[in-house]
Design a protein around this motif. Sequence first.
Motif, PDB file in Angstrom:
ATOM      1  N   ALA A   1      -2.305 -16.630  16.136  1.00 19.57           N
ATOM      2  CA  ALA A   1      -1.887 -17.510  15.051  1.00 19.57           C
ATOM      3  C   ALA A   1      -2.547 -18.885  15.164  1.00 19.57           C
ATOM      4  N   THR A   2      -2.717 -19.509  14.006  1.00 15.85           N
ATOM      5  CA  THR A   2      -3.188 -20.889  13.933  1.00 15.85           C
ATOM      6  C   THR A   2      -1.989 -21.821  13.894  1.00 15.85           C
ATOM      7  N   VAL A   3      -2.058 -22.918  14.639  1.00 12.10           N
ATOM      8  CA  VAL A   3      -0.949 -23.859  14.766  1.00 12.10           C
ATOM      9  C   VAL A   3      -1.449 -25.265  14.457  1.00 12.10           C
ATOM     10  N   LEU A   4      -0.920 -25.861  13.411  1.00 10.02           N
ATOM     11  CA  LEU A   4      -1.200 -27.263  13.097  1.00 10.02           C
ATOM     12  C   LEU A   4      -0.179 -28.130  13.815  1.00 10.02           C
ATOM     13  N   ILE A   5      -0.648 -29.153  14.543  1.00  7.37           N
ATOM     14  CA  ILE A   5       0.241 -30.043  15.285  1.00  7.37           C
ATOM     15  C   ILE A   5       0.145 -31.432  14.680  1.00  7.37           C
ATOM     16  N   HIS A   6       1.264 -31.920  14.163  1.00 11.52           N
ATOM     17  CA  HIS A   6       1.307 -33.154  13.369  1.00 11.52           C
ATOM     18  C   HIS A   6       2.303 -34.125  13.978  1.00 11.52           C
ATOM     19  N   PRO A   7       2.057 -35.439  13.893  1.00  8.98           N
ATOM     20  CA  PRO A   7       3.015 -36.405  14.450  1.00  8.98           C
ATOM     21  C   PRO A   7       4.420 -36.273  13.872  1.00  8.98           C
ATOM     22  N   VAL A   8       5.381 -36.638  14.709  1.00  4.94           N
ATOM     23  CA  VAL A   8       6.781 -36.644  14.287  1.00  4.94           C
ATOM     24  C   VAL A   8       7.081 -37.881  13.436  1.00  4.94           C
ATOM     25  N   GLY A   9       6.450 -38.995  13.771  1.00  4.41           N
ATOM     26  CA  GLY A   9       6.823 -40.263  13.166  1.00  4.41           C
ATOM     27  C   GLY A   9       8.058 -40.833  13.836  1.00  4.41           C
ATOM     28  N   ALA A  10       8.117 -40.691  15.158  1.00  6.77           N
ATOM     29  CA  ALA A  10       9.267 -41.172  15.940  1.00  6.77           C
ATOM     30  C   ALA A  10       8.844 -42.263  16.908  1.00  6.77           C
ATOM     31  N   ASP A  11       7.804 -43.025  16.548  1.00  8.40           N
ATOM     32  CA  ASP A  11       7.372 -44.177  17.334  1.00  8.40           C
ATOM     33  C   ASP A  11       6.906 -43.794  18.732  1.00  8.40           C
TER      34      ASP A  11
END
Length: 324
Positions: free
Chosen positions: A155-165
């Motif tokens: 599988a392909t997995v995109l990892i994106h920021p949470v926006g939790a500082d």
Amino acid sequence: MTAPVVDVHAHLWTHAYLDLLAESGVTGLDMYRALGATDEPGDLAQRFAQMGEAGIDLQILSATPLVPHLDDAAAASAAARHVNDEYARLVERHPDRFRAFLALPLPHISDALAVLDRLADEAFVGVALTTDILGAALTDPAFDPLFAALDARSATVLIHPVGADARSPLIAQRPMRWAVGAPIEDTIAMADLLLTGHLARFPHMKVIGTHLGGALPMLLPRMRAQQPWEAPDAPEAPDVAARRAWFDTVTHVNPAALRAAAEVLGADRLMLGTDYPFQSAGELLADVAQHDAVLTAAQTRTVRAGNADELFDLRWTGGAGAGA
């Protein structure tokens, strides 16, 4: 058939999904309601116009950072089912415009594993995770069963920021959550995956880090130099491990950053991303146009279409220029 030009990093949230998250206790949603990134006809028309102007045929949608990572398992599962159903309907209506990344109800592993069956649906080309899961690192052993299942499915997995500082009060107490905190979250998550050997442990899983992997293009040589004494148990050098991942090209119009990424990470590991709607209108067009100024023509074709054609089974039926 010519491979489509693919934007691997684009967002869409419906008002119904935002309402559901609000009912589950998620706060800070007013910004997302105001962004104009819904499935309403006017918002879609604006999105399609900008895609056409930028020469983008297909966007792969993700609900990040508003994926259903919730403490309550029932609420997380309900939210995941809701947003994934929305995306499936959108792809059915616009098969030559959209595919999507699955949202998973984490940290609830058994529930998340059940959702992976939806990867058989041609609407979904992978999963989207945030750079940490409610404060737990992606490399936490609790998530090993999930990564094992993703690896088994290639599988392909995109990892994106949470926006939790980046979980730091030094950021939270200052107006830099997204400008500074988000790329730091990218950097920490991707560096952790490289130094722990996670990508080597799960070699069939294909990871895409957002925003060029944060500061990786600048830090990767430093990481290699210091790895022997700082992370001596790493199974391979971080720059070698980085060749197991891909990175999107969102720079907010920074040709120097794109050039560094092409030189340090390799243009063959870069994929077009826009971060729509956080980049839109003129900024989006300029960010995409800089590919032609910084990269060779062959590299640009690889970044815009070739790597996506390699990673995803898009089953795309549009012709060349369908996004115009």
